[in-house]
Design an enzyme around this catalytic site. Structure first.
Site, PDB file in Angstrom:
ATOM      1  N   ASP A   1      71.579  89.234  97.007  1.00 41.53           N
ATOM      2  CA  ASP A   1      71.396  89.261  98.453  1.00 41.53           C
ATOM      3  C   ASP A   1      71.382  90.700  98.968  1.00 41.53           C
ATOM      4  O   ASP A   1      72.173  91.544  98.535  1.00 41.53           O
ATOM      5  CB  ASP A   1      72.548  88.486  99.097  1.00 41.53           C
ATOM      6  CG  ASP A   1      72.387  88.295 100.588  1.00 41.53           C
ATOM      7  OD1 ASP A   1      71.409  87.652 100.985  1.00 41.53           O
ATOM      8  OD2 ASP A   1      73.255  88.775 101.339  1.00 41.53           O
TER       9      ASP A   1
ATOM     10  N   GLU B   1      66.562  90.344  96.480  1.00 42.03           N
ATOM     11  CA  GLU B   1      66.127  90.109  97.847  1.00 42.03           C
ATOM     12  C   GLU B   1      66.106  91.483  98.504  1.00 42.03           C
ATOM     13  O   GLU B   1      67.131  91.995  98.950  1.00 42.03           O
ATOM     14  CB  GLU B   1      67.085  89.190  98.606  1.00 42.03           C
ATOM     15  CG  GLU B   1      66.543  88.883 100.003  1.00 42.03           C
ATOM     16  CD  GLU B   1      67.611  88.751 101.083  1.00 42.03           C
ATOM     17  OE1 GLU B   1      67.320  88.104 102.102  1.00 42.03           O
ATOM     18  OE2 GLU B   1      68.710  89.317 100.925  1.00 42.03           O
TER      19      GLU B   1
END
Length: 547
Positions: free
Chosen positions: A210, A272
């Site tokens: 993330d 990401e």
């Protein structure tokens, strides 16, 4: 069914499960690990290679689990470590790889480390794990700089010191309950290597990382007051932002890659990273760093033949320059579902959530284009990501009552950004069951729209032409013809038409209003919609043909 272990990830189709909303095993209205385990057969039958799960760690859930309080356990809402082990083992038994989310940019404010930091004094070792700074102005009453949270409002929160006086400020690029870690601290780096080992030892096949572009901040925290865009990346034509895409992130990922390479079975890292241009994103997937990075440029590409080709060409060239595979994705838990996005006029600005009083999409047009976009995407070389429910043609819940919204973007933006709840609504399995079969009862943590009965899996399974059966056919043909590892050759590209060869197939997408003609003697293997009465390709349709 099992993808080859020889760099299996280079052409894998990976299915994202959002644990809250996939399947509820105990009837409390919240999806959980036992529910996921019970539904793994769906993923096997669909024909994907791997499953990626969004966070299921202990969390106060201020940001749907992306505020992690314990990286080595399972939130009681979702089960326990034994359930995680069973899920991983069952997935492997079904021939599926398992990726889990890792959230290294920040912890929850409920994490023990942050509690220690609040109890400690300025300059202490406990505070050095995070980004604490003295404030500006008289008495330190102003934030250390002008940075803004991507969820709205300032990116700094002031603490009250142990003696009750106003104290230092801590950085939170997201919600105030998500304090940013200090990745210049060796203790932070050692901790996450330990976390990686914990899950690798339990058998996971990789990690989706993330906010991979955000871990390292510019050392002097130089001022930056540009308006933030929720997960919108960095403008390619402006000065670099001091909190995104700093050089120091690459050292971290080289260390992680070295660790993963000591484990058998090709364990992978997926970034990401909202980074532009494509050449900078490709730096995250150099041979000694990550294996994949999400291709958000493709996700945001307008529905036009020449614009699609431009993004595809740019993506392939940038990744090929570093020997990396390219990923393709149309939907995830952070964006409006593509069956809804594509129901708006071409070229409309990116949507950050939709409410009942917003302009509504053309549902039929959106699904038609979404099916065409899916067949285009699944024909491209590299790896593809699917978001749960897209195989059913699910649209966004665009009339979700505002009182049910839980995304912090809604509250922190002073209710100007509807946020991401509309794409996170529990998915329908059975049309006539309570909660559409999401759980054994009628509870669901976000309300499901009445229209979703028509999208339920049991209404589509074995029904020729259904969106579910189109996905199954596409994934079977993709594997049979080795499309993920084949070379792409362009045949035609205009705003109205896009045609390319991939392996033995000719792929044609008609973006225009007028029907397109198939080559003489072409044999259609798969079409996103039926051809017209004259055997031509209608508007907003993709076909795979042997020619």
């Amino acid at each position: 069914m099992q993808p080859t272990t020889d760099r299996w990830w280079r052409d894998a189709v990976i299915y994202q499960v959002y644990p809250r909303s996939f399947a509820d095993g105990d009837g409390d209205g919240m999806g959980d690990l036992p529910g996921i385990t019970a539904r793994l057969g769906h993923l096997r039958d669909l024909g994907v290679d791997a499953v990626w799960l969004s966070p299921f760690y202990p969390s106060p859930q201020h940001d749907a689990g992306y505020d992690v309080a314990d990286y080595r356990s399972v939130d009681a809402r979702f089960g326990n470590l034994g359930d995680a082990d069973k899920m991983i083992a069952e997935a492997h038994g079904q021939g599926l790889k398992v990726l889990v989310d890792l959230v290294p940019n920040h912890t929850s404010s409920d994490h023990p480390w942050f509690g220690e930091a609040l109890a400690a004094s300025p300059g202490s070792d406990a505070r050095e794990r995070y980004v604490f700074r003295d404030g500006r102005g008289p008495g330190g009453d102003e934030p250390p700089n002008g940075w803004r949270s991507v969820f709205g409002g300032p990116a700094w929160e002031r603490v009250v010191e142990a003696d009750g006086t106003p104290g230092q400020w801590y950085l939170h690029l997201f919600d105030a309950t998500q304090p940013d870690l200090n990745w210049g601290n060796p203790e932070v780096r050692a901790e996450f290597l330990s976390v990686l080992r914990f899950w690798l030892d339990r058998g996971v096949d990789g990690f989706r990382v993330d906010v991979a572009h955000g871990l390292v901040k510019e050392e002097n925290l130089s001022d930056w007051e540009a308006p933030p865009v929720i997960l919108g990346g960095v403008p390619p034509d402006g000065p670099p932002a001091p909190m995104w895409d700093q050089e120091g992130v690459h050292e971290i990922y080289r260390q992680w890659r070295a660790l993963l390479d000591t484990y058998p079975g090709e364990r992978i890292l997926v970034a990401e990273a909202w980074v532009q241009p494509a050449e900078r994103l490709a730096r995250y997937v150099r041979p000694d760093e990550m294996h994949q990075a999400f291709n958000f440029l493709y996700l945001q590409a307008p529905w036009s033949g020449d614009r699609q080709r431009a993004v595809i060409e740019t993506s392939l060239a940038a990744n090929q320059a570093v020997g990396a595979t390219t990923t393709w994705v149309l939907s995830n838990h952070d964006v409006v579902r593509h069956a809804t996005r594509l129901g708006y006029p071409v070229g409309q600005d990116r949507l950050h959530g939709i409410g009942a009083d917003d302009p509504q999409p053309d549902i039929a047009l959106g699904l038609r284009r979404a099916r065409a976009a899916t067949l285009l995407m699944l024909a491209l070389p590299g790896s593809a990501y699917l978001y749960q429910g897209e195989e059913l043609g699910l649209p966004e819940h665009t009339t979700l009552p505002d009182e049910h919204r839980q995304d912090p973007a809604w509250s922190r933006s002073e209710q100007t950004e509807r946020g991401r709840d509309g794409c996170r609504v529990p998915i329908p399995w059975e049309a006539d069951a309570p909660s559409y079969g999401f759980g054994p009862g009628d509870r669901s943590w976000l309300p499901q729209p009445a229209s979703w009965a028509e999208y339920a899996l049991d209404r589509q399974r074995d029904v020729p032409g259904s969106t579910y059966e189109m996905y199954r056919s596409a994934l079977r043909l993709r594997r049979t013809h080795g499309l993920g590892r084949a070379a792409l050759t362009w045949v035609q590209s205009t705003p109205e038409r896009l045609t390319f060869r991939i392996g033995p197939l000719l792929v044609m997408t008609n973006f225009g209003d007028e029907p397109a003609t198939l080559p003489v003697g072409a044999r259609v293997l798969l079409s996103s919609e039926p051809l017209d009465a004259d055997g031509r390709i209608p508007a907003d349709v993709t076909v795979w043909v042997l020619s």
